[in-house]
Enzyme design. Structure first.
Site, mmCIF file in Angstrom:
data_model
loop_
_atom_site.group_PDB
_atom_site.id
_atom_site.type_symbol
_atom_site.label_atom_id
_atom_site.label_comp_id
_atom_site.label_asym_id
_atom_site.label_seq_id
_atom_site.Cartn_x
_atom_site.Cartn_y
_atom_site.Cartn_z
ATOM 1 N N GLU A 112 2.633 6.316 -2.617
ATOM 2 C CA GLU A 112 3.677 7.171 -3.180
ATOM 3 C C GLU A 112 3.372 7.553 -4.623
ATOM 4 O O GLU A 112 3.488 8.712 -5.013
ATOM 5 C CB GLU A 112 5.028 6.460 -3.111
ATOM 6 C CG GLU A 112 5.742 6.588 -1.787
ATOM 7 C CD GLU A 112 7.209 6.189 -1.898
ATOM 8 O OE1 GLU A 112 7.828 6.521 -2.921
ATOM 9 O OE2 GLU A 112 7.713 5.555 -0.968
ATOM 10 N N ASP A 165 0.815 -1.208 0.000
ATOM 11 C CA ASP A 165 0.000 0.000 0.000
ATOM 12 C C ASP A 165 0.847 1.256 0.000
ATOM 13 O O ASP A 165 0.465 2.282 -0.572
ATOM 14 C CB ASP A 165 -0.922 0.004 1.224
ATOM 15 C CG ASP A 165 -1.946 -1.113 1.177
ATOM 16 O OD1 ASP A 165 -2.183 -1.635 0.074
ATOM 17 O OD2 ASP A 165 -2.496 -1.467 2.234
ATOM 18 N N GLY A 200 -4.311 3.672 6.060
ATOM 19 C CA GLY A 200 -3.256 2.950 6.756
ATOM 20 C C GLY A 200 -2.123 3.811 7.267
ATOM 21 O O GLY A 200 -1.203 3.305 7.909
#
Length: 510
Positions: free
Chosen positions: A199, A194, A476
């Site tokens: 990014e 993830d 996250g």
């Protein structure tokens, strides 16, 4: 054969006589056993492959093949071509599969090759040149090997050229996207977890805004969609997806495509960050600890309802491939862009914001259903990937037992919003401000709660200990600022995907 005329022949598959048909109008290849004379009609065991699921068609070398047995005696010199395709497997996964067709005549062989390749050329959504980012630490340190073994051969088969960057440090992919000439690529592929996707998302969206002269730190700015798609293994289709911009004090914090969670989910992700040494089980441990802590947070939620969307979070109409709700939202997006172009923007000024105050166990905002094995329907089963809205879920203060009932409801087919302490709204903007808490740490009770992780022993079943502030779980990642401003940007990025599909029926074996 004309371009739109179907092609049907008798060919051989796995030493079985089969009728094979190709319908250009439907872009569908089919074959079925036909032991008798003529092609016959397809039966229940017929196999079919959409042209969009074919990777490539290549000539097959028949030298050294044992084709002189009984069933091949009528072929003086067989010709063969192999269709490489993707095949649905269990749990919505895809597998690389091949099927070889044998022709008794050279002219027929070339006709099939030419026709199939011409149809593949019409798939204009397929990429030709990709930029690939590989996180060597992804997949337990096997990221590069996984790419070379499983991904690269598919790209080679599909005649896709690539440029590969193996990331060397955090934000390497994001920084590269700001520096490279990305106009020469058709898409960006990320191999990793993830973090790698995040990014690439932030780098691509940020680069697009910089090139367009848009200040992404301004919460009211209308972001420009990127023309490039993001993915891992392209399937020949394109899927547009919403992105939420999260701001604090006119500064962009992060972009979110999945879940923004405050309170329960924010506490879990913050606590789990301290326990990375435990591996994935840290999420279970932190989840159990957070549940028993039973903290609630006081604050004010302000939101702008998404009036343009069709349906509601409780209509039990999930987002699926070819979703009409997402398609209509695309039209709405184009209308908003036209209004902005002609100086007619600002309609939100007259729209009514709604304000809710109270104490909350959790505040969740989902851009998608967030389905997973433990929650097959997700946090919001009817959330849509590209409708320009987010489902804002508010779980107000309640007993620990009732909160457990709410969590358990996510594991079955029940309506998880059917509780008096749960509210859900479809929004296109929202803000949250936490209420400062009086400093009671100096008191004996305050110090005791702090030492015990704020577990209340006086009323363990119904007590809900109020804490000053939580953190936000942004896909996250931890956002420490509790005060945020969120805006959903409709279909800001595109993926190499075709959308969420219903569970397919089992395919006959070929």
């Amino acid at each position: 054969m004309g371009a739109a005329e179907p092609l049907r022949s008798v060919l051989w598959v796995k030493q079985q006589r089969c009728a094979v048909s190709l319908d250009p109008a439907r872009a569908l290849l089919r074959w079925w056993r036909s032991p008798g004379p003529g092609a016959g009609d397809p039966g229940a065991d017929a196999c079919s492959v959409p042209i969009s699921e074919i990777i490539t068609v290549e000539e097959t070398d028949v030298n050294g093949k044992q084709y002189t047995s009984g069933k091949w005696q009528k072929m003086e010199k067989p010709y063969a071509f192999t269709v490489h395709r993707v095949r649905r497997a269990r749990r919505h996964r895809w597998r690389w599969a091949q099927v070889t067709f044998w022709c008794p005549e050279e002219q027929l062989y070339h006709l099939w090759l030419q026709t199939l390749r011409e149809l593949l050329e019409t798939l204009t959504s397929r990429p030709k040149h990709l930029l690939v980012f590989i996180n060597p630490l992804g997949g337990k340190g096997q990221g590069k090997r996984i790419y070379e073994k499983k991904v690269a051969p598919l790209f080679t088969l599909a005649s896709i050229t690539t440029e590969i960057i193996v990331t060397e440090h955090a934000n390497h992919a994001k920084e590269s996207l700001y520096e490279l000439n990305i106009d020469k690529y058709d898409g960006i592929v990320c191999v990793g977890g993830d973090g790698m996707f995040s990014e690439v998302l932030h780098g691509l969206v940020g680069r697009t805004q910089r090139d367009a002269g848009v200040d992404q730190n301004q919460p009211r700015a209308t972001l420009v969609p990127s023309p490039l798609r993001i993915g891992i293994i392209p399937a020949g289709d394109s899927l547009s997806m919403d992105v939420s911009a999260v701001h604090h004090n006119s500064t962009l914090l992060r972009y979110s495509v999945s879940l923004l969670g405050y309170g329960f989910y924010g506490d879990i992700i913050k606590d789990s960050e301290k326990k990375r040494w435990m591996g994935l089980i840290r999420y279970d441990f932190s989840g159990l600890k957070t549940f028993f802590s039973h903290h609630c947070y006081e604050g004010t939620v302000s939101f702008l309802p998404a009036q343009h969307t069709v349906g509601s979070p409780r209509d039990r109409k999930p987002c699926r491939a070819g979703c009409p709700v997402c398609r209509q939202s695309r039209q709405q997006l184009e209308e908003e862009q036209k209004r902005s172009l002609y100086g007619l923007d600002g309609t939100e000024e007259v729209e009514e914001w709604k304000v809710l105050c109270g104490q909350f166990l959790a505040i969740n905002a989902t851009n998608m259903s967030c389905a997973c094995p433990r929650s097959p329907q997700g946090l919001s089963p009817a959330a849509h990937l590209g409708d320009g809205s987010s489902d804002l879920i508010l779980i107000r203060k309640c007993s620990r037992f009732n909160f457990l009932r709410f969590l358990v409801r996510h594991t079955n087919q029940g309506d998880q919003f059917d509780f008096t302490f749960v509210e859900v709204y479809r929004v296109k903007k929202f803000q949250f401000v936490s209420k400062p808490m009086e400093d009671d740490d100096s008191s004996v009770l305050g110090r005791g709660k702090k030492r015990l992780g704020q577990l209340c022993s006086e009323h363990p079943t119904s007590c809900c200990c109020r804490v000053s502030s939580s953190s936000w779980n942004c896909d996250g990642e931890v956002l420490s600022s509790p005060a945020i401003e969120v805006r959903v940007h409709c279909q800001l990025v595109r993926l190499f995907a075709r959308g969420i599909e219903e569970r397919p029926k089992q395919e006959p074996r070929s």
